[in-house]
Write a protein that holds these residues in place. Sequence first.
Motif, short mmCIF file in Angstrom:
data_model
loop_
_atom_site.label_atom_id
_atom_site.label_comp_id
_atom_site.label_asym_id
_atom_site.label_seq_id
_atom_site.Cartn_x
_atom_site.Cartn_y
_atom_site.Cartn_z
N UNK A 1 -10.00 7.56 7.55
CA UNK A 1 -8.65 8.11 7.74
C UNK A 1 -7.55 7.14 7.33
N UNK A 2 -7.92 6.10 6.58
CA UNK A 2 -6.96 5.08 6.18
C UNK A 2 -5.78 5.67 5.40
N UNK A 3 -6.09 6.55 4.47
CA UNK A 3 -5.03 7.15 3.65
C UNK A 3 -4.07 7.94 4.53
N UNK A 4 -4.58 8.72 5.46
CA UNK A 4 -3.72 9.55 6.32
C UNK A 4 -2.82 8.70 7.19
N UNK A 5 -3.33 7.59 7.66
CA UNK A 5 -2.52 6.69 8.49
C UNK A 5 -1.36 6.12 7.67
N UNK B 1 0.83 -1.21 0.00
CA UNK B 1 0.00 0.00 0.00
C UNK B 1 0.86 1.26 0.00
N UNK B 2 1.90 1.28 0.82
CA UNK B 2 2.79 2.44 0.87
C UNK B 2 3.44 2.67 -0.49
N UNK B 3 3.86 1.60 -1.13
CA UNK B 3 4.46 1.74 -2.46
C UNK B 3 3.43 2.28 -3.44
N UNK B 4 2.20 1.81 -3.34
CA UNK B 4 1.16 2.26 -4.25
C UNK B 4 0.91 3.76 -4.14
N UNK B 5 0.89 4.27 -2.92
CA UNK B 5 0.69 5.71 -2.72
C UNK B 5 1.86 6.49 -3.29
N UNK C 1 -7.47 12.84 -0.58
CA UNK C 1 -7.44 11.53 0.08
C UNK C 1 -8.42 10.58 -0.60
N UNK C 2 -9.54 11.10 -1.08
CA UNK C 2 -10.50 10.25 -1.78
C UNK C 2 -9.92 9.69 -3.07
N UNK D 1 4.35 6.14 5.67
CA UNK D 1 5.23 6.30 4.51
C UNK D 1 6.22 7.44 4.73
N UNK D 2 5.73 8.55 5.24
CA UNK D 2 6.62 9.68 5.51
C UNK D 2 7.70 9.34 6.53
N UNK D 3 7.36 8.54 7.52
CA UNK D 3 8.35 8.13 8.51
C UNK D 3 9.53 7.41 7.85
N UNK D 4 9.24 6.74 6.74
CA UNK D 4 10.28 5.96 6.07
C UNK D 4 11.07 6.76 5.04
#
Length: 228
Positions: A193-197, A158-162, A176-177, A202-205
């Motif tokens: 809030x799934x996207x924000x989580x 999921x992180x890669x997809x974003x 976000x939608x 992702x940003x942490x990485x």
Amino acid sequence: MDKILVVDDNKEITDLIESILEKEGYEVVKAYSGLEAVNLFEATMSLVILDVMMSEMNGYEACQKIRQQSQVPILFLSAKGTDVDKVVGLSAGGDDYMVKPFSAIELVARVRALIRRYHYAGKIQQSTNLIVVNDVLAIDVDARKVTKYGEEISLTRTEFGILELLAQNKGRVFSTEEIFKSVWQDKYYEGNNTVMVHLARLREKIEDNPRKAQIIKNVWGVGYKIED
């Protein structure tokens, strides 16, 4: 060994910087005017540390001359420390700006960061199968692999997809939608809030400082983007 050109009309300062950098394993070439810096500059150099106020040719002019032949990182090191001075220096082609007096620890940290990014940018520019972001991230879409400064980062699917969605559409702002519908391939509902989580993880990485994101940026009230 990385070679650094140090330019300042104050010999004591050039000698001090030479001593600091040689202890870190760098080779130092010294110049005492902007004109001498332009004449001494070589394509093999990895960094230029440049004073502003000098005779014959000031630092801004020297920077512009060097920029005509190279994209080597240029660090301004000057007693002129107003915001206007910094803007002028960066607009002239500088990559970073430090104000005198300076600490040896900060100088070394900035030198290392500039040289690291310069070498990494040179490597990734040789590849055509990558999406490059800010000269920091390299995204291999086919292999689904992400590296930061050459070091691989482990991302979930999921992180890669974003990240892929935003990187392949640099400059475009996604709500976000829109992100949810594209990555999750599902209906979006208000309050989700799934996207924000996942963005936070992702940003942490990928960010050096997640609280001051430089890769995935917020467009307040609209969404998120990666700049072109």
